[in-house]
Design a protein around this motif. Structure first.
Motif, PDB file in Angstrom:
ATOM      1  N   MET A   1      50.190  38.588  43.450  1.00 54.74           N
ATOM      2  CA  MET A   1      50.399  37.336  44.186  1.00 54.74           C
ATOM      3  C   MET A   1      51.864  37.160  44.577  1.00 54.74           C
ATOM      4  SD  MET A   1      47.848  34.560  42.391  1.00 54.74           S
ATOM      5  CE  MET A   1      47.977  33.472  43.796  1.00 54.74           C
TER       6      MET A   1
ATOM      7  N   ALA B   1      47.814  32.719  27.063  1.00 53.22           N
ATOM      8  CA  ALA B   1      47.696  32.888  28.526  1.00 53.22           C
ATOM      9  C   ALA B   1      48.741  33.838  29.109  1.00 53.22           C
ATOM     10  CB  ALA B   1      47.755  31.537  29.234  1.00 53.22           C
TER      11      ALA B   1
ATOM     12  N   GLY C   1      45.295  32.605  40.493  1.00 53.57           N
ATOM     13  CA  GLY C   1      45.396  31.811  41.712  1.00 53.57           C
ATOM     14  C   GLY C   1      45.111  30.335  41.520  1.00 53.57           C
TER      15      GLY C   1
ATOM     16  N   GLY D   1      43.494  33.922  26.183  1.00 52.02           N
ATOM     17  CA  GLY D   1      43.435  33.447  27.565  1.00 52.02           C
ATOM     18  C   GLY D   1      42.419  32.315  27.617  1.00 52.02           C
TER      19      GLY D   1
ATOM     20  N   ALA E   1      48.873  40.607  37.494  1.00 49.49           N
ATOM     21  CA  ALA E   1      48.263  40.625  36.156  1.00 49.49           C
ATOM     22  C   ALA E   1      47.020  41.508  36.225  1.00 49.49           C
ATOM     23  CB  ALA E   1      47.907  39.204  35.696  1.00 49.49           C
TER      24      ALA E   1
HETATM   25  C1  LIG Z   1      46.542  37.405  40.433  1.00 49.14           C
HETATM   26  C2  LIG Z   1      45.215  36.903  39.920  1.00 49.14           C
HETATM   27  C3  LIG Z   1      44.581  35.859  40.571  1.00 49.14           C
HETATM   28  C4  LIG Z   1      43.350  35.387  40.094  1.00 49.14           C
HETATM   29  N1  LIG Z   1      42.827  34.269  40.638  1.00 49.14           N
HETATM   30  C5  LIG Z   1      41.716  33.724  40.098  1.00 49.14           C
HETATM   31  C6  LIG Z   1      41.236  32.489  40.564  1.00 49.14           C
HETATM   32  O1  LIG Z   1      41.849  31.850  41.415  1.00 49.14           O
HETATM   33  N2  LIG Z   1      40.080  32.007  40.026  1.00 49.14           N
HETATM   34  C7  LIG Z   1      39.416  32.677  39.041  1.00 49.14           C
HETATM   35  O2  LIG Z   1      38.368  32.209  38.582  1.00 49.14           O
HETATM   36  N3  LIG Z   1      39.892  33.822  38.536  1.00 49.14           N
HETATM   37  C8  LIG Z   1      41.031  34.346  39.023  1.00 49.14           C
HETATM   38  N4  LIG Z   1      41.543  35.490  38.501  1.00 49.14           N
HETATM   39  C9  LIG Z   1      40.830  36.110  37.380  1.00 49.14           C
HETATM   40  C10 LIG Z   1      41.083  35.323  36.096  1.00 49.14           C
HETATM   41  O3  LIG Z   1      42.462  35.111  35.935  1.00 49.14           O
HETATM   42  C11 LIG Z   1      40.554  36.096  34.894  1.00 49.14           C
HETATM   43  O4  LIG Z   1      39.207  36.461  35.108  1.00 49.14           O
HETATM   44  C12 LIG Z   1      40.642  35.244  33.654  1.00 49.14           C
HETATM   45  O5  LIG Z   1      41.993  34.906  33.427  1.00 49.14           O
HETATM   46  C13 LIG Z   1      40.069  35.938  32.443  1.00 49.14           C
HETATM   47  O6  LIG Z   1      40.463  35.216  31.308  1.00 49.14           O
HETATM   48  P1  LIG Z   1      40.321  35.847  29.877  1.00 49.14           P
HETATM   49  O7  LIG Z   1      40.776  34.832  28.921  1.00 49.14           O
HETATM   50  O8  LIG Z   1      38.951  36.391  29.748  1.00 49.14           O
HETATM   51  O9  LIG Z   1      41.239  37.129  29.886  1.00 49.14           O
HETATM   52  P2  LIG Z   1      42.809  37.288  30.053  1.00 49.14           P
HETATM   53  O10 LIG Z   1      43.364  36.270  30.937  1.00 49.14           O
HETATM   54  O11 LIG Z   1      43.001  38.714  30.429  1.00 49.14           O
HETATM   55  O12 LIG Z   1      43.381  37.018  28.611  1.00 49.14           O
HETATM   56  C14 LIG Z   1      43.288  37.963  27.610  1.00 49.14           C
HETATM   57  C15 LIG Z   1      44.390  37.761  26.615  1.00 49.14           C
HETATM   58  O13 LIG Z   1      44.224  38.800  25.650  1.00 49.14           O
HETATM   59  C16 LIG Z   1      45.466  39.286  25.274  1.00 49.14           C
HETATM   60  N5  LIG Z   1      45.262  40.637  24.767  1.00 49.14           N
HETATM   61  C17 LIG Z   1      45.081  41.782  25.445  1.00 49.14           C
HETATM   62  N6  LIG Z   1      44.918  42.813  24.598  1.00 49.14           N
HETATM   63  C18 LIG Z   1      44.990  42.310  23.358  1.00 49.14           C
HETATM   64  C19 LIG Z   1      44.907  42.860  22.053  1.00 49.14           C
HETATM   65  N7  LIG Z   1      44.749  44.162  21.838  1.00 49.14           N
HETATM   66  N8  LIG Z   1      45.029  42.024  20.990  1.00 49.14           N
HETATM   67  C20 LIG Z   1      45.213  40.698  21.152  1.00 49.14           C
HETATM   68  N9  LIG Z   1      45.315  40.128  22.375  1.00 49.14           N
HETATM   69  C21 LIG Z   1      45.197  40.926  23.462  1.00 49.14           C
HETATM   70  C22 LIG Z   1      46.336  39.188  26.518  1.00 49.14           C
HETATM   71  O14 LIG Z   1      47.708  39.088  26.170  1.00 49.14           O
HETATM   72  C23 LIG Z   1      45.803  37.921  27.166  1.00 49.14           C
HETATM   73  O15 LIG Z   1      46.555  36.774  26.810  1.00 49.14           O
HETATM   74  C24 LIG Z   1      42.744  36.004  38.963  1.00 49.14           C
HETATM   75  C25 LIG Z   1      43.402  37.040  38.307  1.00 49.14           C
HETATM   76  C26 LIG Z   1      44.626  37.488  38.780  1.00 49.14           C
HETATM   77  C27 LIG Z   1      45.331  38.595  38.041  1.00 49.14           C
END
Ligand SMILES: Cc1cc2nc3c(=O)[nH]c(=O)nc-3n(C[C@H](O)[C@H](O)[C@H](O)COP(=O)(O)OP(=O)(O)OC[C@H]3O[C@@H](n4cnc5c(N)ncnc54)[C@H](O)[C@@H]3O)c2cc1C
Length: 370
Positions: A229, A53, A61, A27, A309
């Motif tokens: 959403m 992603a 959002g 992500g 999500a």
């Molecule tokens: C509907 C919604 C609206 C939001 N709106 C906002 C916003 O407007 N602004 C904002 O700042 N934040 C927003 N957020 C929060 C934001 O999306 C998250 O905090 C952010 O995406 C976190 O990113 P990340 O890369 O840490 O984790 P994630 O996006 O959760 O990515 C983690 C990745 O790890 C992968 N994964 C999971 N388990 C494993 C595993 N065992 N092995 C390998 N890969 C794995 C998943 O497939 C995923 O691709 C929103 C979230 C949602 C759900």
């Protein structure tokens, strides 16, 4: 909804590979960690359970907000004024870095916090006072969206396009990235997937929703919830030049340049059922979103997209920044606002994973767990 501009395919990991750094989760945070590893001249392998992603990072959002999930005055109360202000400034700088790297998917709009009650209007006044005291960018606002605050430095972006862009850059710089390759075992020096194994010097786990499932020792610190959403067909019934946060941020909506309205929220009114690993949209939150769209925003345009999500909610004001199993570094728990903080925290995670703690900002609390 974001997925309108093609696809991004990666191979599945099969067999053994070696790396200096293995990043679990591709992500926004994981891709920032991959980038930081490459910047440090490391051989980097990145794994995603599904695709780049595929989780919240590509389904959110699209708000790029400075600060933590907690509003600045609440963060200052919990962390102290100096640290909260320094954190806020750190995320402002991160916004600039993010825009600088992928300028064509970011728009400088500012953002609005709109009060849903008299009580919230008072809270907005307290937030404004604290932000002015600390020299942070905020102004009072009254306009068609309602009354509250305007944050001129905030932005919006296409979260999926940005992650794909980061993945393409990382591949071009020599990272090995794999999709459909869930980490099923994460240990010091080794990450295993169903069909492969990464032997590595350091591991960063950048999984927000589902972190408590992958690393159960973090279960008391982070809990997975579903955020939902909807989006409409392009419409001119409303004109929203800036993204809007309402009711303490529980509801959030913006209008895309093509006229679509994307609206999320009502997690708190969905009951215990929203604390779930299930990332499919469901009642009652979907009905509440639809009612808000029709009755509060007065939009009649058809709903073309419904999605959800998983995200991690941390038990404190700060996100989770933990060293587990000796030297695996895990980050997540952004409590619904992780686009900017996750990107900033990823660099710190890599620094710790490679033993360079001198480079830490000291803004986040690193804890050793288990
Ligand atoms: C509907 C919604 C609206 C939001 N709106 C906002 C916003 O407007 N602004 C904002 O700042 N934040 C927003 N957020 C929060 C934001 O999306 C998250 O905090 C952010 O995406 C976190 O990113 P990340 O890369 O840490 O984790 P994630 O996006 O959760 O990515 C983690 C990745 O790890 C992968 N994964 C999971 N388990 C494993 C595993 N065992 N092995 C390998 N890969 C794995 C998943 O497939 C995923 O691709 C929103 C979230 C949602 C759900």
């Amino acid at each position: 909804m974001w997925d309108e501009g093609g696809s991004f395919s990666l191979p599945e990991l099969r067999g053994d590979v070696t790396a200096d750094l293995c990043v679990v989760g591709l992500g926004g945070s994981g891709l920032a960690a991959v980038r930081e590893g490459l910047r440090r001249g490391l051989r980097v392998v990145g794994l995603d359970a599904a695709a780049v992603a595929a989780g919240a990072a590509g389904r959110n959002g699209g708000f790029l907000l400075a600060g933590l999930a907690a509003f600045h005055h609440d963060a200052a109360e919990a962390l102290g004024v100096e640290r909260a202000a320094a954190l806020y400034r750190h995320t402002l700088a991160e916004l600039d870095l993010m825009e600088g790297l992928t300028p064509d998917v970011v728009r400088r709009t500012g953002s609005l916090r709109v009060a849903a009650s008299e009580e919230e209007l008072e809270d907005c006044a307290e937030q404004l006072e604290a932000m002015r005291r600390d020299g942070l960018p905020a102004e009072p606002y009254a306009g068609p969206e309602g009354e509250g605050l305007l944050f001129p430095a905030d932005r919006v972006f296409d979260p999926l396009a940005r992650c794909r862009r980061l993945a393409a850059l990382a591949l071009a710089e020599g990272a090995q990235l794999f999709a459909r390759s869930p980490a099923v075992s994460v240990e010091r020096g080794e990450v295993r997937t169903p069909a492969g194994r990464v032997g590595c010097g350091a591991v960063v786990v950048a999984v927000d929703g589902g972190l408590d499932g992958l690393l159960p020792e973090l279960a008391g610190r982070v809990r997975t919830a579903r955020l939902q959403m909807i989006a409409t067909a392009p419409t001119d019934e409303l004109r929203l030049p800036r993204p809007v946060y309402r009711r303490y941020g529980f509801e959030y909506y913006q209008q895309l340049p093509n006229g679509r309205i994307a609206l999320g929220g009502f997690r708190d009114q969905g009951g215990e059922g929203e604390w779930t690993d299930d990332a499919r949209p469901a009642a009652p939150v979907q009905e509440l979103l639809e009612r808000f769209l029709r009755e509060e925003l007065g939009v009649r345009a058809p709903i073309t997209h419904r999605w959800a999500a998983r995200v991690g909610y941390s038990s404190g004001v700060l996100p989770v920044f933990a060293r587990v199993r000796g030297s695996v570094v895990a980050i997540g728990g952004y409590s619904g606002t992780g686009n900017v903080v996750g990107s900033a925290l990823a660099r710190e995670a890599v620094a710790v994973a490679v033993g360079d703690e001198a480079g830490l900002t000291g803004l986040f609390d690193l804890v050793d767990v288990g």
